[in-house]
Design a protein around this motif. Structure first.
Motif, PDB file in Angstrom:
ATOM      1  N   ILE A  48       0.819  -1.214   0.000  1.00 43.57           N
ATOM      2  CA  ILE A  48       0.000   0.000   0.000  1.00 43.57           C
ATOM      3  C   ILE A  48       0.855   1.268   0.000  1.00 43.57           C
ATOM      4  O   ILE A  48       0.566   2.191  -0.772  1.00 43.57           O
ATOM      5  N   PRO A  49       1.923   1.357   0.801  1.00 40.60           N
ATOM      6  CA  PRO A  49       2.757   2.564   0.705  1.00 40.60           C
ATOM      7  C   PRO A  49       3.371   2.769  -0.690  1.00 40.60           C
ATOM      8  O   PRO A  49       3.388   3.894  -1.196  1.00 40.60           O
ATOM      9  N   VAL A  50       3.831   1.703  -1.320  1.00 41.54           N
ATOM     10  CA  VAL A  50       4.408   1.835  -2.665  1.00 41.54           C
ATOM     11  C   VAL A  50       3.335   2.286  -3.657  1.00 41.54           C
ATOM     12  O   VAL A  50       3.562   3.187  -4.473  1.00 41.54           O
ATOM     13  N   LEU A  51       2.161   1.668  -3.591  1.00 44.93           N
ATOM     14  CA  LEU A  51       1.074   2.069  -4.487  1.00 44.93           C
ATOM     15  C   LEU A  51       0.628   3.507  -4.221  1.00 44.93           C
ATOM     16  O   LEU A  51       0.285   4.240  -5.159  1.00 44.93           O
ATOM     17  N   LEU A  53       2.601   5.931  -3.137  1.00 45.34           N
ATOM     18  CA  LEU A  53       3.631   6.781  -3.737  1.00 45.34           C
ATOM     19  C   LEU A  53       3.467   6.868  -5.252  1.00 45.34           C
ATOM     20  O   LEU A  53       3.626   7.953  -5.841  1.00 45.34           O
ATOM     21  N   LEU A  54       3.131   5.757  -5.892  1.00 43.43           N
ATOM     22  CA  LEU A  54       2.880   5.774  -7.338  1.00 43.43           C
ATOM     23  C   LEU A  54       1.668   6.640  -7.663  1.00 43.43           C
ATOM     24  O   LEU A  54       1.686   7.402  -8.651  1.00 43.43           O
ATOM     25  N   THR A  55       0.634   6.532  -6.862  1.00 37.29           N
ATOM     26  CA  THR A  55      -0.561   7.346  -7.083  1.00 37.29           C
ATOM     27  C   THR A  55      -0.226   8.825  -6.962  1.00 37.29           C
ATOM     28  O   THR A  55      -0.660   9.641  -7.781  1.00 37.29           O
ATOM     29  N   ILE A  56       0.563   9.181  -5.960  1.00 38.77           N
ATOM     30  CA  ILE A  56       0.988  10.577  -5.781  1.00 38.77           C
ATOM     31  C   ILE A  56       1.799  11.035  -6.995  1.00 38.77           C
ATOM     32  O   ILE A  56       1.567  12.124  -7.533  1.00 38.77           O
ATOM     33  N   LEU A  57       2.740  10.207  -7.427  1.00 44.03           N
ATOM     34  CA  LEU A  57       3.579  10.538  -8.577  1.00 44.03           C
ATOM     35  C   LEU A  57       2.720  10.791  -9.812  1.00 44.03           C
ATOM     36  O   LEU A  57       2.888  11.805 -10.508  1.00 44.03           O
ATOM     37  N   PHE A  58       1.773   9.896 -10.088  1.00 38.90           N
ATOM     38  CA  PHE A  58       0.927  10.060 -11.265  1.00 38.90           C
ATOM     39  C   PHE A  58      -0.009  11.258 -11.119  1.00 38.90           C
ATOM     40  O   PHE A  58      -0.339  11.908 -12.114  1.00 38.90           O
ATOM     41  N   ALA A  59      -0.436  11.564  -9.912  1.00 36.35           N
ATOM     42  CA  ALA A  59      -1.261  12.760  -9.698  1.00 36.35           C
ATOM     43  C   ALA A  59      -0.475  14.014 -10.061  1.00 36.35           C
ATOM     44  O   ALA A  59      -0.988  14.916 -10.733  1.00 36.35           O
ATOM     45  N   VAL A  60       0.777  14.056  -9.639  1.00 35.63           N
ATOM     46  CA  VAL A  60       1.635  15.214  -9.948  1.00 35.63           C
ATOM     47  C   VAL A  60       1.897  15.284 -11.456  1.00 35.63           C
ATOM     48  O   VAL A  60       1.768  16.349 -12.068  1.00 35.63           O
ATOM     49  N   LEU A  61       2.255  14.138 -12.057  1.00 34.28           N
ATOM     50  CA  LEU A  61       2.540  14.113 -13.491  1.00 34.28           C
ATOM     51  C   LEU A  61       1.295  14.413 -14.335  1.00 34.28           C
ATOM     52  O   LEU A  61       1.415  14.940 -15.450  1.00 34.28           O
ATOM     53  N   ALA A  62       0.116  14.099 -13.806  1.00 35.11           N
ATOM     54  CA  ALA A  62      -1.136  14.385 -14.514  1.00 35.11           C
ATOM     55  C   ALA A  62      -1.563  15.837 -14.335  1.00 35.11           C
ATOM     56  O   ALA A  62      -2.603  16.245 -14.842  1.00 35.11           O
ATOM     57  N   LYS A  63      -0.749  16.589 -13.595  1.00 30.50           N
ATOM     58  CA  LYS A  63      -1.047  17.994 -13.311  1.00 30.50           C
ATOM     59  C   LYS A  63      -2.402  18.152 -12.613  1.00 30.50           C
ATOM     60  O   LYS A  63      -3.194  19.044 -12.942  1.00 30.50           O
TER      61      LYS A  63
END
Length: 150
Positions: A48-51, A53-63
Motif C-alpha cells: 500500500i505505501p508503494v502504491l 507513492l505511485l498514485t501521488i507521482l501520477f497525480a503530480v505528473l497528470a497535473k
C-alpha cells in the motif's frame, strides 16, 4: 498520465479492499500463530505505501490540482497511523499477553482508520476519473441565450 493516475488509484483501492480480506484471514486462522496476519502486514507496510507513492507521482505528473495531490498523499499518513495504532494496541496487553479493554479499543480505532483510508482512496479515484474524462466538445459549452435561434 491521467489514465495512469486512474489505474494507480484503482489498484490502490483494490489493495485496500484486499487488506480487509487479509485481516479476516488473520482473525479466523486457527490456531492463530505469528504468521496469521503476514499477508495483512506485508500489504499494509509495503504494498500500500508503494502504491500510494505511485498514485501521488501520477497525480503530480497528470497535473492534478494541488488539493487532489494532497488527497492522494493522505493515505500515506493514514498508513503510518495504522502502524502506530497496531503497535499501541499490541502494547496494551496484560502480564500474560492477553488483550486488555484499552488495547481492544485501540485495535478498534485501527479498523476505523482503515475504513477512513478506503473512503479517501475512493475520493481520489473518483477525482482521478473526472480529471481523466475527456472535455466536452466546444459546441456543447456554448450557451444559447433566450430568444436567439439555436
Amino acid at each position: 498520465m491521467r489514465k495512469a493516475f486512474v489505474v494507480a488509484s484503482t489498484v490502490l483501492l483494490v489493495a485496500f479492499a484486499l487488506q480487509f480480506v487479509f485481516a479476516a484471514v488473520g482473525a479466523f486462522t486457527k490456531p492463530a500463530g505469528d504468521g496469521a496476519y503476514a499477508l495483512h502486514s506485508v500489504t499494509g507496510m509495503a504494498v500500500i505505501p508503494v502504491l500510494t507513492l505511485l498514485t501521488i507521482l501520477f497525480a503530480v505528473l497528470a497535473k492534478a490540482p494541488g488539493r487532489l495531490v494532497g488527497l492522494a498523499v493522505l493515505p500515506l499518513g493514514l498508513v503510518v497511523l495504522q502502524a502506530l495504532l497496531a503497535m499501541l494496541a499490541n502494547a496494551f496487553t496484560d502480564a500474560v499477553g492477553a488483550s486488555t479493554p484499552v488495547g481492544l479499543t485501540i485495535a478498534g480505532l485501527h479498523a476505523i482508520n482503515g475504513i477512513v483510508a478506503v473512503h479517501v482512496v475512493v475520493g481520489v479515484l473518483r477525482a482521478a476519473r473526472t480529471l481523466a474524462s475527456p472535455a466536452p466538445a466546444a459546441a456543447a459549452q456554448v450557451s444559447v441565450r433566450e430568444g436567439e435561434p439555436a
